[in-house]
Write a protein that holds these residues in place. Structure first.
Motif, PDB file in Angstrom:
ATOM      1  N   GLU A 124     -45.860  13.123  -5.537  1.00 30.91           N
ATOM      2  CA  GLU A 124     -45.327  13.701  -6.774  1.00 30.91           C
ATOM      3  C   GLU A 124     -46.424  14.566  -7.379  1.00 30.91           C
ATOM      4  O   GLU A 124     -47.573  14.140  -7.484  1.00 30.91           O
ATOM      5  CB  GLU A 124     -44.909  12.606  -7.764  1.00 30.91           C
ATOM      6  N   PRO A 135     -52.679   9.245  -9.118  1.00 31.71           N
ATOM      7  CA  PRO A 135     -52.607  10.702  -8.925  1.00 31.71           C
ATOM      8  C   PRO A 135     -54.020  11.254  -8.736  1.00 31.71           C
ATOM      9  O   PRO A 135     -54.945  10.829  -9.447  1.00 31.71           O
ATOM     10  CB  PRO A 135     -52.001  11.199 -10.241  1.00 31.71           C
ATOM     11  N   ALA A 150     -38.611  20.085 -16.817  1.00 25.54           N
ATOM     12  CA  ALA A 150     -38.283  19.763 -18.210  1.00 25.54           C
ATOM     13  C   ALA A 150     -36.790  20.015 -18.435  1.00 25.54           C
ATOM     14  O   ALA A 150     -36.193  20.839 -17.740  1.00 25.54           O
ATOM     15  CB  ALA A 150     -39.108  20.645 -19.141  1.00 25.54           C
ATOM     16  N   TYR A 185     -49.958   2.847  -8.839  1.00 22.72           N
ATOM     17  CA  TYR A 185     -51.397   2.736  -8.627  1.00 22.72           C
ATOM     18  C   TYR A 185     -51.713   1.897  -7.401  1.00 22.72           C
ATOM     19  O   TYR A 185     -52.744   2.069  -6.761  1.00 22.72           O
ATOM     20  CB  TYR A 185     -52.068   2.123  -9.861  1.00 22.72           C
TER      21      TYR A 185
HETATM   22  P1  C2E Z   1     -43.350  10.753 -14.786  1.00 25.04           P
HETATM   23  O1  C2E Z   1     -42.609  11.848 -14.165  1.00 25.04           O
HETATM   24  O2  C2E Z   1     -42.617   9.493 -15.013  1.00 25.04           O
HETATM   25  O3  C2E Z   1     -44.644  10.574 -13.947  1.00 25.04           O
HETATM   26  C1  C2E Z   1     -45.169   9.364 -13.622  1.00 25.04           C
HETATM   27  C2  C2E Z   1     -46.248   8.988 -14.571  1.00 25.04           C
HETATM   28  O4  C2E Z   1     -46.591   7.628 -14.365  1.00 25.04           O
HETATM   29  C3  C2E Z   1     -47.523   9.782 -14.328  1.00 25.04           C
HETATM   30  O5  C2E Z   1     -48.192   9.920 -15.550  1.00 25.04           O
HETATM   31  C4  C2E Z   1     -48.346   8.822 -13.469  1.00 25.04           C
HETATM   32  O6  C2E Z   1     -49.730   9.025 -13.577  1.00 25.04           O
HETATM   33  C5  C2E Z   1     -47.955   7.488 -14.078  1.00 25.04           C
HETATM   34  N1  C2E Z   1     -48.112   6.415 -13.088  1.00 25.04           N
HETATM   35  C6  C2E Z   1     -48.023   6.464 -11.729  1.00 25.04           C
HETATM   36  N2  C2E Z   1     -48.181   5.259 -11.178  1.00 25.04           N
HETATM   37  C7  C2E Z   1     -48.383   4.397 -12.185  1.00 25.04           C
HETATM   38  C8  C2E Z   1     -48.600   2.985 -12.256  1.00 25.04           C
HETATM   39  O7  C2E Z   1     -48.629   2.258 -11.246  1.00 25.04           O
HETATM   40  N3  C2E Z   1     -48.743   2.411 -13.459  1.00 25.04           N
HETATM   41  C9  C2E Z   1     -48.693   3.207 -14.604  1.00 25.04           C
HETATM   42  N4  C2E Z   1     -48.853   2.580 -15.748  1.00 25.04           N
HETATM   43  N5  C2E Z   1     -48.481   4.532 -14.579  1.00 25.04           N
HETATM   44  C10 C2E Z   1     -48.325   5.101 -13.375  1.00 25.04           C
HETATM   45  P2  C2E Z   1     -48.743  11.306 -15.972  1.00 25.04           P
HETATM   46  O8  C2E Z   1     -49.289  12.007 -14.792  1.00 25.04           O
HETATM   47  O9  C2E Z   1     -49.594  11.074 -17.132  1.00 25.04           O
HETATM   48  O10 C2E Z   1     -47.427  12.039 -16.367  1.00 25.04           O
HETATM   49  C11 C2E Z   1     -46.747  11.634 -17.483  1.00 25.04           C
HETATM   50  C12 C2E Z   1     -45.479  12.396 -17.578  1.00 25.04           C
HETATM   51  O11 C2E Z   1     -45.748  13.763 -17.799  1.00 25.04           O
HETATM   52  C13 C2E Z   1     -44.644  12.374 -16.312  1.00 25.04           C
HETATM   53  O12 C2E Z   1     -43.927  11.213 -16.202  1.00 25.04           O
HETATM   54  C14 C2E Z   1     -43.807  13.571 -16.500  1.00 25.04           C
HETATM   55  O13 C2E Z   1     -42.698  13.217 -17.294  1.00 25.04           O
HETATM   56  C15 C2E Z   1     -44.688  14.493 -17.270  1.00 25.04           C
HETATM   57  N6  C2E Z   1     -45.219  15.489 -16.372  1.00 25.04           N
HETATM   58  C16 C2E Z   1     -46.321  15.458 -15.607  1.00 25.04           C
HETATM   59  N7  C2E Z   1     -46.454  16.615 -14.926  1.00 25.04           N
HETATM   60  C17 C2E Z   1     -45.385  17.379 -15.259  1.00 25.04           C
HETATM   61  C18 C2E Z   1     -44.926  18.683 -14.902  1.00 25.04           C
HETATM   62  O14 C2E Z   1     -45.499  19.373 -14.068  1.00 25.04           O
HETATM   63  N8  C2E Z   1     -43.795  19.112 -15.462  1.00 25.04           N
HETATM   64  C19 C2E Z   1     -43.097  18.374 -16.367  1.00 25.04           C
HETATM   65  N9  C2E Z   1     -42.002  18.879 -16.863  1.00 25.04           N
HETATM   66  N10 C2E Z   1     -43.475  17.160 -16.727  1.00 25.04           N
HETATM   67  C20 C2E Z   1     -44.618  16.666 -16.180  1.00 25.04           C
END
Ligand code: C2E
Ligand code: CA
Ligand code: CA
Length: 684
Positions: free
Chosen positions: A464, A665, A521, A660
């Motif tokens: 992802e 990531p 988004a 994780y």
């Molecule tokens: P998401 O799409 O639900 O992405 C997964 C989030 O969960 C990611 O946070 C990831 O780092 C986190 N994660 C993965 N595995 C685990 C785990 O085992 N435990 C926990 N607690 N968390 C885990 P991240 O990277 O901070 O992204 C947060 C949100 O930001 C994403 O949720 C997504 O909604 C948004 N996002 C990130 N990149 C993009 C993008 O390029 N475009 C858009 N539109 N949204 C993005």
């Protein structure tokens, strides 16, 4: 909404507008649609015609007066001359007659033939005068005069000849007896009478003529006067009509200038006027006001997708809904493209404003029927209050705008009241927006990749793509620091494309069978150009479309189901797969899943985190996996942090997992290093 698009600058240059009517009723938009120019044009044409007619009428009247004057002068001159000539001729005639008579008598008395000669010399003069008199004598008098002078003249002539002969032969007594005879006297008297009669009747005729000329002149003059009065009356009426028309036209144009033609609501100019009045009134009476600035959500995509006709329909519907929600005295206006302003008196109940804002947001969340499709918009409301936030109209609007800006950033459909701290936050956000805008072309947004594994084998089947911002001053920033602002400002589109481009480049060294998942988004779902743009980027890097998976959230789907259906179909037609992200947190409608033909769903990590502690979570997860399987949809469990959860999900039959436990990531390079066993993945 852009920070640069603040509402103030134009307000000072607003044109003056004489009155701002309360909102024009909806049915008044029809006649109002006549362009202002043609209304004025018509009224001006009417006035021009009236003026042209008055000028023509006045010219004709003037000519008539001049002609009449000239004719009167000529007629009067002629009558006067005739009068004078008659008098002169009559006098001279009498004189000539007396001289003839005297010569004849002297000839008889003296017996001298010299007097006869004298008589003969004077006779032609007398006859010439007689001829002149006949020429001057008016009709009936001429006849009488002619008859009398001729017969008397001839007989007198004869008698005189006889008398003169007697004188010549030396018998004056014969001559005397002729002259003193009754016949001679009678004829002389007759001739004199004729001459007097002539003089009198000619003078009388000349006088009558003069009278006639004068009375005809009086008649013509009074006719002309009457005509002038009638003309003036008509012209006055016409001019009054023109003035009335011009006034009507002016009123119409003023109403047009104050009305938004599309919605029939007062426009920005009218609003400023109404606000100025309301503020002056509130200042005098110590009242309280609130300004609500309403900005529609997701309006632009409707315009783009269904055309401007549909956009207009949406705006009209919004106008009607606002009209229905407000009280009679509340001012509402269309402020700009998809912005509306409401001014409410909150002197009695300050909490009413929040309720009104909520009712507005609720009402605008209801679907709008466009005929073939029904769309969901929404509204964000920023509120500023008089007198505490500002006392001037422009200032109030600016503060409502900054509250709105803030509300947009928080969550869609939000309501935000101005507070002094906002200005700073707004400035900060504007700066953030600008640095995102600048950062995209500079490549500051980089993809972090998190493995997606097949739970039965722990084999990585894809990654992802998660955005990170390599900020030049603040270091590496997580999505929470910028995704919200990028979404609210429309920058998410370019950001996603830049990220995918970079991800394609970075993953060139990774196994080619790995799939790439990228997050979209909600608003991107409404963008028709998305599928071709994504395909173009993949094409440039030689990456097959079937390797790209797009993660969508339910929020995007329920907003505009028609659009969602169309875009998912387009994305699938382009060869991409589609994943429903964060499943279980929203509407969790499996009907959508089936209808929109998603390829897989991602069970939200909140269920996975509580899998061990909350039995319901396990039940929900199991149900989702079971239902998905029966619908032919694959499932991914996200947020797996340990081997225990991984084992449990594997046992439940969940095919894919992410978390994780399998890897945080990380940049592509680190992922590659880990694959080759050189370095553990431990970055966020
Ligand atoms: P998401 O799409 O639900 O992405 C997964 C989030 O969960 C990611 O946070 C990831 O780092 C986190 N994660 C993965 N595995 C685990 C785990 O085992 N435990 C926990 N607690 N968390 C885990 P991240 O990277 O901070 O992204 C947060 C949100 O930001 C994403 O949720 C997504 O909604 C948004 N996002 C990130 N990149 C993009 C993008 O390029 N475009 C858009 N539109 N949204 C993005
Ligand atoms: Ca995701
Ligand atoms: Ca997720």
């Amino acid at each position: 909404m852009l920070a640069s698009r603040h509402i103030l600058p134009e307000s000072s240059s607003l044109p003056p507008y004489p009155h701002a009517p309360k909102a024009a009723p909806a049915d008044s938009t029809g006649p109002l649609l006549l362009p202002a120019a043609s209304i004025v044009e018509q009224a001006m044409a009417h006035a021009r015609r009236a003026i042209a007619l008055s000028l023509a009428g006045a010219a004709i009247l003037l000519l008539a007066v001049l002609a009449e004057r000239w004719w009167f002068d000529a007629a009067q001159r002629e009558a006067t001359q005739r009068h004078a000539a008659a008098l002169r001729v009559a006098g001279e005639l009498r004189l000539a007659d007396e001289r003839l008579t005297a010569a004849a008598q002297l000839a008889v008395l003296t017996g001298q033939s010299g007097w006869v000669d004298r008589f003969d010399r004077d006779l032609p003069r007398f006859e010439a005068l007689l001829a002149q008199a006949r020429a001057l004598a008016p009709g009936e008098a001429l006849e009488r005069f002619g008859l009398a002078t001729r017969s008397a003249g001839e007989e007198l002539e004869d008698m005189r000849l006889a008398a003169f002969e007697a004188v010549v032969v030396g018998s004056p007594e014969v001559a005397r007896s002729i002259f003193e005879g009754d016949r001679y006297r009678a004829k002389t008297a007759l001739l004199r009478q004729a001459i007097d009669d002539f003089a009198q009747s000619t003078v009388a005729a000349a006088q009558r003529e003069l009278e006639r000329v004068r009375s005809r002149n009086a008649l013509i003059a009074s006719t002309l006067l009457l005509a002038a009065l009638v003309l003036a009356g008509g012209l006055a009426r016409r001019l009054a009509g023109s003035r009335a028309r011009l006034q009507q036209a002016e009123a119409r144009v003023q109403a047009l200038a104050a009305t938004d033609l599309l919605t029939g609501l007062p426009n920005r100019a009218a609003l400023h006027d109404a606000m100025a009045k309301a503020l002056a009134q509130a200042t005098r009476a110590g009242g309280r006001l609130a300004v609500l600035l309403i900005d529609l959500d997701r309006f632009k995509p409707i315009n783009d997708r269904y055309g401007h006709g549909a956009g207009d329909q949406v705006l009209r519907t919004v106008g009607e809904r606002l009209r229905m929600l407000l009280r009679q005295g509340d001012t509402r206006a269309r402020y700009g493209g998809d912005e509306f302003v409401i001014l409410v008196d909150e002197s009695e109940d300050a909490s009413a404003t929040r309720h009104l804002a909520e009712r507005i947001a609720d009402s605008l969340r209801q679907p709008i029927d466009l005929g073939p499709a029904s769309v969901n918009i929404g509204a964000t409301v920023g509120i500023a209050r008089f007198p505490e936030d500002a006392r001037e109209a422009d200032d109030l609007l600016r503060k409502a705008d900054s509250a709105l800006y803030r509300a947009k950033g928080d969550a869609r459909g939000g309501i935000c009241f101005y507070d002094p701290g906002l200005d700073e936050q707004v400035a900060e956000r504007a700066a953030l927006e600008q640095s995102i805008r600048d950062g995209i072309p500079r490549g500051e947004f980089i993809p972090y990749l998190q493995p997606v594994v097949e739970l039965t084998s722990d084999r990585i089947v894809g990654v992802e793509v998660l955005a990170r911002w390599q900020h030049p001053k603040r270091g590496l920033l997580p999505p929470s620091a910028f995704i919200g602002v990028a979404e609210a400002t429309g920058l998410i589109g370019p950001l996603t494309l830049a990220l995918l481009d970079r991800a394609c480049r970075d993953t060139a060294a990774l196994p080619p069978e790995w799939r790439l998942s990228i997050n979209l988004a909600p608003d991107q779902m409404l963008d028709d150009s998305l599928a071709p743009q994504l395909a173009a980027i993949l094409g440039e890097h030689g990456v097959a479309a079937s390797r790209l998976d797009l993660e969508l959230t339910e929020t995007a789907l329920v907003r505009d189901t028609g659009a969602a259906r169309k875009v998912t179909a387009a994305l699938k037609a382009a060869g991409f797969t589609v994943t429903l992200d964060d499943f279980g947190t929203g509407y969790s409608s499996l009907a959508y899943l089936a209808e929109l033909a998603f390829d897989r769903i991602k069970i939200d990590r909140s269920f996975i985190r509580t899998l061990r502690d909350r039995p319901e979570s396990a039940k929900v997860v199991e149900a989702i996996i079971g239902l998905s399987r029966s619908l032919g949809v694959s499932t991914v469990a996200e947020g797996i942090e340990d081997a225990c959860d991984a084992a449990r999900l594997r046992a439940m039959g969940c095919p894919l997992g992410q978390g994780y436990h399998f890897g945080r990531p990380a940049p592509a390079g680190e992922l590659l290093a880990r694959l080759h066993g050189r370095q553990p993945v431990d970055a966020t």
